[in-house]
Design a protein around this motif. Structure first.
Motif, PDB file in Angstrom:
ATOM      1  N   GLY A 168       0.666  -1.298   0.109  1.00 43.58           N
ATOM      2  CA  GLY A 168      -0.054   0.128   0.065  1.00 43.58           C
ATOM      3  C   GLY A 168       0.930   1.350   0.071  1.00 43.58           C
ATOM      4  N   MET A 169       2.279   1.015   0.070  1.00 45.17           N
ATOM      5  CA  MET A 169       2.988   2.348   0.085  1.00 45.17           C
ATOM      6  C   MET A 169       2.841   3.011  -1.383  1.00 45.17           C
ATOM      7  N   LYS A 170       3.069   4.279  -1.370  1.00 46.91           N
ATOM      8  CA  LYS A 170       3.219   5.049  -2.646  1.00 46.91           C
ATOM      9  C   LYS A 170       4.610   4.811  -2.962  1.00 46.91           C
ATOM     10  N   VAL A 171       4.575   4.614  -4.686  1.00 47.98           N
ATOM     11  CA  VAL A 171       6.041   4.490  -5.239  1.00 47.98           C
ATOM     12  C   VAL A 171       6.120   5.988  -5.922  1.00 47.98           C
ATOM     13  N   ILE A 172       6.993   6.764  -5.448  1.00 42.67           N
ATOM     14  CA  ILE A 172       7.430   7.865  -5.882  1.00 42.67           C
ATOM     15  C   ILE A 172       8.378   8.174  -6.923  1.00 42.67           C
ATOM     16  N   PHE A 207       3.147  -3.336  -8.523  1.00 40.71           N
ATOM     17  CA  PHE A 207       2.152  -2.253  -8.135  1.00 40.71           C
ATOM     18  C   PHE A 207       0.689  -2.913  -8.284  1.00 40.71           C
ATOM     19  N   GLU A 208      -0.251  -1.959  -7.424  1.00 43.99           N
ATOM     20  CA  GLU A 208      -1.522  -2.688  -7.499  1.00 43.99           C
ATOM     21  C   GLU A 208      -1.847  -2.436  -9.342  1.00 43.99           C
ATOM     22  N   GLY A 240       7.005   7.039   1.390  1.00 48.26           N
ATOM     23  CA  GLY A 240       6.841   5.919   0.276  1.00 48.26           C
ATOM     24  C   GLY A 240       8.301   5.368  -0.370  1.00 48.26           C
ATOM     25  N   VAL A 241       7.701   4.858  -1.309  1.00 48.33           N
ATOM     26  CA  VAL A 241       9.230   4.101  -2.256  1.00 48.33           C
ATOM     27  C   VAL A 241       9.654   5.023  -3.124  1.00 48.33           C
ATOM     28  N   LEU A 242      10.949   5.519  -2.866  1.00 52.44           N
ATOM     29  CA  LEU A 242      11.334   6.496  -3.860  1.00 52.44           C
ATOM     30  C   LEU A 242      12.321   5.949  -4.900  1.00 52.44           C
ATOM     31  N   LEU A 243      12.139   6.145  -6.064  1.00 53.45           N
ATOM     32  CA  LEU A 243      12.741   5.825  -7.239  1.00 53.45           C
ATOM     33  C   LEU A 243      14.044   6.798  -7.550  1.00 53.45           C
ATOM     34  N   ALA A 260       1.927  -3.431  -4.449  1.00 53.05           N
ATOM     35  CA  ALA A 260       0.821  -4.705  -4.071  1.00 53.05           C
ATOM     36  C   ALA A 260       1.888  -5.668  -3.498  1.00 53.05           C
ATOM     37  N   SER A 261       3.191  -5.931  -3.888  1.00 58.25           N
ATOM     38  CA  SER A 261       3.791  -6.878  -3.245  1.00 58.25           C
ATOM     39  C   SER A 261       5.440  -6.622  -3.754  1.00 58.25           C
ATOM     40  N   VAL A 262       6.301  -7.535  -3.188  1.00 61.59           N
ATOM     41  CA  VAL A 262       7.615  -7.463  -3.549  1.00 61.59           C
ATOM     42  C   VAL A 262       8.184  -8.795  -3.764  1.00 61.59           C
ATOM     43  N   GLU A 263       8.459  -9.272  -5.139  1.00 61.80           N
ATOM     44  CA  GLU A 263       8.545 -10.601  -5.324  1.00 61.80           C
ATOM     45  C   GLU A 263      10.048 -10.839  -6.363  1.00 61.80           C
TER      46      GLU A 263
END
Length: 80
Positions: A21-25, A45-46, A63-66, A36-39
């Motif tokens: 549910g974290m935002k990806v920035i 992503f959702e 969130g998750v910063l690119l 959605a998950s890490v695999e």
């Protein structure tokens, strides 16, 4: 590594702890979606988009910063 906590799912990565549910920035500050998950070394992503974990620069409350923002203090709790 996926871990379950009451009510949430988290993954511990070299960049930090990613939660469902974290935002990806993106580097420009825009939100690309939510986790959605890490695999298998990828962030899913959702909605189905996928990015490799190698593009993650850090993980913080926002969130998750690119990569590409040049914000060396992201996720470190530093004060401006």
């Amino acid at each position: 590594m996926s871990q379950m906590y009451p009510g949430e799912q988290v993954w511990t990565t070299v960049a930090g702890t990613i939660r469902k549910g974290m935002k990806v920035i993106a580097a420009d500050g825009s939100c690309l979606g939510t986790v959605a998950s890490v695999e298998h070394g990828e962030v899913l992503f959702e909605g189905g988009d996928v990015i490799p974990l190698t593009l993650v620069d850090g993980v913080g409350e926002e969130g998750v910063l690119l990569q590409g923002r040049g914000d060396a203090t992201f996720g470190l709790g530093a004060q401006p």
